[in-house]
Design a protein around this motif. Structure first.
Motif, mmCIF file in Angstrom:
data_model
loop_
_atom_site.group_PDB
_atom_site.id
_atom_site.type_symbol
_atom_site.label_atom_id
_atom_site.label_comp_id
_atom_site.label_asym_id
_atom_site.label_seq_id
_atom_site.Cartn_x
_atom_site.Cartn_y
_atom_site.Cartn_z
ATOM 1 N N SER A 246 8.449 -9.970 2.630
ATOM 2 C CA SER A 246 7.620 -8.770 2.829
ATOM 3 C C SER A 246 6.370 -9.032 3.658
ATOM 4 O O SER A 246 5.914 -8.143 4.388
ATOM 5 C CB SER A 246 7.215 -8.186 1.470
ATOM 6 N N ALA A 247 5.803 -10.231 3.587
ATOM 7 C CA ALA A 247 4.558 -10.513 4.303
ATOM 8 C C ALA A 247 4.733 -10.527 5.821
ATOM 9 O O ALA A 247 3.750 -10.407 6.554
ATOM 10 C CB ALA A 247 3.975 -11.843 3.834
ATOM 11 N N ILE A 248 5.972 -10.678 6.295
ATOM 12 C CA ILE A 248 6.203 -10.670 7.743
ATOM 13 C C ILE A 248 7.134 -9.532 8.151
ATOM 14 O O ILE A 248 7.766 -9.582 9.195
ATOM 15 C CB ILE A 248 6.742 -12.026 8.249
ATOM 16 N N ARG A 249 7.172 -8.484 7.337
ATOM 17 C CA ARG A 249 7.990 -7.311 7.637
ATOM 18 C C ARG A 249 7.208 -6.382 8.565
ATOM 19 O O ARG A 249 6.741 -5.314 8.188
ATOM 20 C CB ARG A 249 8.376 -6.595 6.346
ATOM 21 N N GLN A 282 12.797 -21.566 0.517
ATOM 22 C CA GLN A 282 11.888 -21.363 -0.610
ATOM 23 C C GLN A 282 12.369 -22.157 -1.826
ATOM 24 O O GLN A 282 11.576 -22.813 -2.513
ATOM 25 C CB GLN A 282 11.791 -19.885 -0.958
ATOM 26 N N ARG A 283 13.670 -22.108 -2.082
ATOM 27 C CA ARG A 283 14.242 -22.849 -3.210
ATOM 28 C C ARG A 283 14.080 -24.350 -3.037
ATOM 29 O O ARG A 283 13.709 -25.067 -3.973
ATOM 30 C CB ARG A 283 15.734 -22.495 -3.352
ATOM 31 N N MET A 284 14.322 -24.853 -1.824
ATOM 32 C CA MET A 284 14.207 -26.285 -1.572
ATOM 33 C C MET A 284 12.766 -26.771 -1.732
ATOM 34 O O MET A 284 12.511 -27.855 -2.260
ATOM 35 C CB MET A 284 14.736 -26.614 -0.177
ATOM 36 N N LEU A 285 11.820 -25.981 -1.272
ATOM 37 C CA LEU A 285 10.411 -26.341 -1.437
ATOM 38 C C LEU A 285 10.062 -26.486 -2.916
ATOM 39 O O LEU A 285 9.362 -27.414 -3.322
ATOM 40 C CB LEU A 285 9.510 -25.288 -0.797
ATOM 41 N N PRO A 295 8.341 -15.918 -0.233
ATOM 42 C CA PRO A 295 9.419 -16.027 0.748
ATOM 43 C C PRO A 295 8.949 -16.163 2.191
ATOM 44 O O PRO A 295 9.442 -17.033 2.933
ATOM 45 C CB PRO A 295 10.214 -14.740 0.536
ATOM 46 N N ALA A 296 8.009 -15.333 2.626
ATOM 47 C CA ALA A 296 7.558 -15.396 4.021
ATOM 48 C C ALA A 296 7.037 -16.773 4.384
ATOM 49 O O ALA A 296 7.243 -17.255 5.500
ATOM 50 C CB ALA A 296 6.479 -14.343 4.269
ATOM 51 N N SER A 297 6.371 -17.428 3.449
ATOM 52 C CA SER A 297 5.807 -18.755 3.703
ATOM 53 C C SER A 297 6.872 -19.784 4.035
ATOM 54 O O SER A 297 6.601 -20.768 4.727
ATOM 55 C CB SER A 297 5.030 -19.241 2.471
ATOM 56 N N ALA A 298 8.073 -19.565 3.506
ATOM 57 C CA ALA A 298 9.153 -20.522 3.697
ATOM 58 C C ALA A 298 9.833 -20.381 5.056
ATOM 59 O O ALA A 298 10.701 -21.192 5.400
ATOM 60 C CB ALA A 298 10.189 -20.370 2.589
ATOM 61 N N GLY A 326 3.838 -18.503 -4.385
ATOM 62 C CA GLY A 326 5.035 -17.816 -4.839
ATOM 63 C C GLY A 326 4.772 -16.700 -5.826
ATOM 64 O O GLY A 326 5.547 -15.732 -5.909
ATOM 65 N N LEU A 327 3.687 -16.803 -6.583
ATOM 66 C CA LEU A 327 3.372 -15.759 -7.557
ATOM 67 C C LEU A 327 2.907 -14.472 -6.889
ATOM 68 O O LEU A 327 2.771 -13.442 -7.558
ATOM 69 C CB LEU A 327 2.315 -16.260 -8.541
#
Length: 361
Positions: A246-249, A282-285, A295-298, A326-327
């Motif tokens: 959402s942060a990069i939508r 995101q999961r791997m991080l 999510p956007a951070s990943a 993530g929160l």
């Protein structure tokens, strides 16, 4: 009590980099001790991306995203200029930062968001700080246009989106911190690209560092957009951008020219990654490095993994910017997982589950 000895060493980016920022009178400074976020080496992911990888975890800023760096400068400058209120368009992180720093500065804050398009964790922050959320029937780009019109027509209202150059000035300080910790600029910097202010700001910071004679070069800038919101990759605006990140939508980046200039001058790239690749990253991080980002951070990590799979790893020392905690956007994780069914409170049940999880027969 000796306040000097017990206070935090996190002074905030204005106090830390006054000589590299626009002029701000001391009485107008609105700071929450932002900046000085950790640069975390990621040995397991380094093997996956084919480079020595560090994570610039901006989720450890006061409102849990990189937006705090720019907001402290923008709000402080607005207060110094006599603003009594601020306004921004946002999909979440800008809103949270604006609300917190406006509260700190003692002025009103209005946040214009596309209806239903703000993550729960970010909406809660905005409401907690007493800001006013205005939901509109339109996308982020419509929200930004409306916010700009409000600033132009209403006296004493400051626009604090990244089109405000003070935001870019504050955000460039993260590049200074990276250079200070590594002792030099990295060979490449990977980061998500939405409204494109952050890639613009990092490049400004790295070039200022180089031009001041503190380094002989600057990193390649590697920007990654989500496939459903990739106007810089597609070469045209996206009317209805869609992505789990959402942060990069964002379909029409306000800092488009700054981003393209950063890529061109650094010999970098801007490419897209799928939502599936973003969520895998995101999961791997979280599972390989213990770092939980939104999510956007990943997207930066997803991009580096994609480059590695295609034999295009940048190599050398690479920093990937994790823009938010993530929160900030827990809904994505909650939709993909569920709490397990309860078991009897006896050791045999617990042991059976633990042995199963550890792969024992």
């Amino acid at each position: 009590m000796d306040i000097q000895k017990t206070s935090s060493t996190r002074r905030g980016v204005i106090q830390s980099y006054r000589d590299r920022l626009p002029e701000i009178p001391e009485w107008a400074v609105a700071s929450l001790g932002e900046g000085d976020t950790p640069l975390i080496e990621a040995p397991r992911l380094s093997e996956e991306v084919g480079a020595r990888l560090f994570l610039k975890f901006e989720g450890l800023n006061p409102t849990a995203s990189f937006k705090d760096r720019g907001m402290t400068v923008a709000l402080s400058r607005a207060v110094a200029a006599g603003a009594r209120a601020c306004i921004c368009a946002s999909t979440g992180n800008t809103a949270a930062a604006a609300a917190a720093y406006a509260a700190r500065a003692g002025i009103s804050c209005f946040v214009v968001v596309p209806v239903g398009k703000i993550a729960l964790g970010k909406a809660v922050q905005v409401l907690a700080h007493g800001a006013r959320i205005v939901q509109i029937e339109g996308n982020f780009d419509a929200a930004l246009k409306l916010s700009q019109e409000a600033t132009a027509e209403m006296e004493g209202v400051a626009l604090v989106n990244s089109v405000n150059p003070d935001r870019i000035e504050g955000q460039k300080t993260a590049a200074f911190e990276v250079c200070e910790v590594l002792g030099r600029p990295p060979d490449a910097l990977a980061l998500p690209v939405g409204n494109a202010g952050n890639i613009t700001a990092y490049w400004k910071g790295f070039t200022e560092w180089r031009d001041a004679g503190l380094a002989s070069d600057a990193p390649r800038m590697l920007g990654f957009q989500a496939e459903g919101a990739a106007p810089l990759v597609d070469g045209r605006d996206v009317a209805e951008p869609e992505t789990v990140a959402s942060a990069i939508r964002i379909g029409a980046p306000a800092s488009k020219e700054g981003a393209l200039n950063a890529v061109r001058e650094s010999g970098g790239l801007i490419e897209s990654v799928s939502d599936e690749e973003i969520l895998d990253a995101q999961r791997m991080l979280a599972t390989l490095e213990g770092v939980f980002c939104e999510p956007a951070s990943a997207a930066g990590i997803a991009g580096l993994l994609k480059l590695a799979r295609e034999g295009r790893s940048p190599g050398g020392t690479v920093v990937s910017v994790l823009t938010g905690h993530g929160l900030k956007d827990p809904d994505v994780i909650l939709k993909r997982t569920a709490l397990p069914e309860p078991v009897p409170a006896v050791m045999s049940s617990l042991a059976g589950l633990m042995e199963e999880a550890r792969g024992r027969p």
